[in-house]
Design a protein around this motif. Structure first.
Motif, PDB file in Angstrom:
ATOM      1  N   SER A  73       5.688  41.931  27.733  1.00 47.39           N
ATOM      2  CA  SER A  73       6.666  43.007  27.532  1.00 47.39           C
ATOM      3  C   SER A  73       6.993  43.708  28.840  1.00 47.39           C
ATOM      4  O   SER A  73       8.159  44.006  29.136  1.00 47.39           O
ATOM      5  CB  SER A  73       6.137  44.013  26.509  1.00 47.39           C
ATOM      6  OG  SER A  73       5.972  43.413  25.240  1.00 47.39           O
ATOM      7  N   ARG A  96       9.159  41.395  31.023  1.00 47.42           N
ATOM      8  CA  ARG A  96      10.551  41.361  30.553  1.00 47.42           C
ATOM      9  C   ARG A  96      11.331  42.557  31.088  1.00 47.42           C
ATOM     10  O   ARG A  96      12.456  42.404  31.592  1.00 47.42           O
ATOM     11  CB  ARG A  96      10.591  41.358  29.025  1.00 47.42           C
ATOM     12  CG  ARG A  96      11.999  41.298  28.444  1.00 47.42           C
ATOM     13  CD  ARG A  96      11.980  41.485  26.949  1.00 47.42           C
ATOM     14  NE  ARG A  96      11.418  42.780  26.593  1.00 47.42           N
ATOM     15  CZ  ARG A  96      11.145  43.164  25.348  1.00 47.42           C
ATOM     16  NH1 ARG A  96      11.354  42.320  24.336  1.00 47.42           N
ATOM     17  NH2 ARG A  96      10.643  44.354  25.109  1.00 47.42           N
ATOM     18  N   GLU A 126       7.752  38.445  19.824  1.00 45.42           N
ATOM     19  CA  GLU A 126       7.732  39.865  20.195  1.00 45.42           C
ATOM     20  C   GLU A 126       8.700  40.179  21.325  1.00 45.42           C
ATOM     21  O   GLU A 126       9.335  41.245  21.328  1.00 45.42           O
ATOM     22  CB  GLU A 126       6.312  40.249  20.615  1.00 45.42           C
ATOM     23  CG  GLU A 126       6.124  41.695  21.019  1.00 45.42           C
ATOM     24  CD  GLU A 126       6.011  42.628  19.831  1.00 45.42           C
ATOM     25  OE1 GLU A 126       6.179  43.842  20.030  1.00 45.42           O
ATOM     26  OE2 GLU A 126       5.744  42.137  18.717  1.00 45.42           O
ATOM     27  N   THR A 127       8.843  39.283  22.294  1.00 43.48           N
ATOM     28  CA  THR A 127       9.600  39.602  23.511  1.00 43.48           C
ATOM     29  C   THR A 127      10.880  38.798  23.680  1.00 43.48           C
ATOM     30  O   THR A 127      11.755  39.198  24.450  1.00 43.48           O
ATOM     31  CB  THR A 127       8.737  39.354  24.759  1.00 43.48           C
ATOM     32  OG1 THR A 127       8.493  37.943  24.903  1.00 43.48           O
ATOM     33  CG2 THR A 127       7.410  40.091  24.661  1.00 43.48           C
TER      34      THR A 127
END
Length: 285
Positions: free
Chosen positions: A50, A53, A98-99
């Motif tokens: 995360s 990113r 999730e990302t």
């Protein structure tokens, strides 16, 4: 001035590959392969991914999350190798969900390739295995992009043979990765002129900054000097031949169970990348 305007001795083939629908190589913005050396816990992988990113968005670099489910080339049998393929692929799948980041991980055996390719966007061939024909062909036949790491023992111009094997299997999405060459015992050096030879394969070129500062074989473990990684990455970017960069990162590098001495701190990678991307843009301007 473009290379085509500088004279025939500088003419290079265009470099192009597609990773998860994104084109990389000549004329494209830089990309980054980054993450912890080896998967530890799902929550740690998610937090690193995360953060990467967000950093990629701020710096202007496309991020591909990298982590290994098995480090099959550890110096000692007592060293932590990772969670294994099944659990590791589950963690990587969670990172994607999730990302939204593309994924890359190592494969060590031909029979791993098809299963791993169901989860990740790019398969990575470890440096020690870059001449293993069966592994190269099995990876290429999955249709996923392939990042071939140049062996520490291999001349840069000889990596074209590994590229040719993958292309012969019908896969055009091949990348080549410099990670340092053996210089005597326990030290690696980076031949900056070798980036030109790698670029002449027509494959996008990656520079692995953190593995290039390893110091192998130090009393049963691999050492290194992470302070040198940013300098080498900026120098590689300045050659104008490198399209992407590889950094292993960790929020607490010294606690990493693998490659602790050469991993860079997660809270420092943004500043490092700003310098690397600046050098990249100047070289391409």
């Amino acid at each position: 001035m473009s290379t085509s305007q500088q004279g025939p001795e500088y003419d290079l083939p265009p470099r192009s590959a597609t990773i998860a629908g994104r084109q990389v190589g000549t004329g494209q913005r830089p990309f980054l392969l980054a993450g912890p050396c080896v998967l530890e816990r799902k929550d740690l992988a998610l937090s690193i991914a995360s953060e990467l990113r967000e950093i990629g968005e701020r710096v202007g670099i496309d991020v591909i999350f990298k982590a290994s489910f098995d480090k099959a080339n550890r110096t000692s049998t007592d060293a932590y190798r990772g969670p294994g393929m099944d659990e590791g692929l589950g963690i990587l799948q969670a990172v994607r969900e999730e990302t939204g980041l593309p994924l890359v991980t190592d494969v060590h055996l031909p029979d791993q390739c098809a299963k791993v390719a169901e989860v990740v966007d790019m398969l990575q061939i470890p440096a020690f295995l870059c001449r293993q024909t069966d592994l190269l062909l099995a990876a290429a036949e999955t249709g996923r992009a392939i990042n071939i790491k140049k062996g520490q023992f291999l001349a840069p111009w000889d990596l074209r043979h590994a590229v040719d094997k993958c292309r012969a299997a019908g896969n055009p999405d091949i990348l080549v990765c410099e990670r340092g060459s053996s210089f005597g015992y326990g030290r690696l050096v980076v031949d900056m002129s070798g980036f030109d030879d790698l670029a002449r394969t027509g494959a996008p070129v990656v520079f692995d900054a953190t593995h290039s500062v390893q110091r192998p074989g130090m009393d049963g473990r691999t050492g290194g000097d992470r302070r040198l990684a940013p300098m080498l990455a900026r120098a590689a970017a300045a050659t104008g031949r490198v399209d992407g960069f590889f950094f292993e990162v960790h929020p607490d590098p010294d606690s990493s169970p693998s490659d602790a001495a050469n991993i860079v701190a997660l809270d420092q990678i943004e500043g490092i990348l700003e310098g690397v991307v600046a050098a990249f843009r100047i070289a391409r301007s």
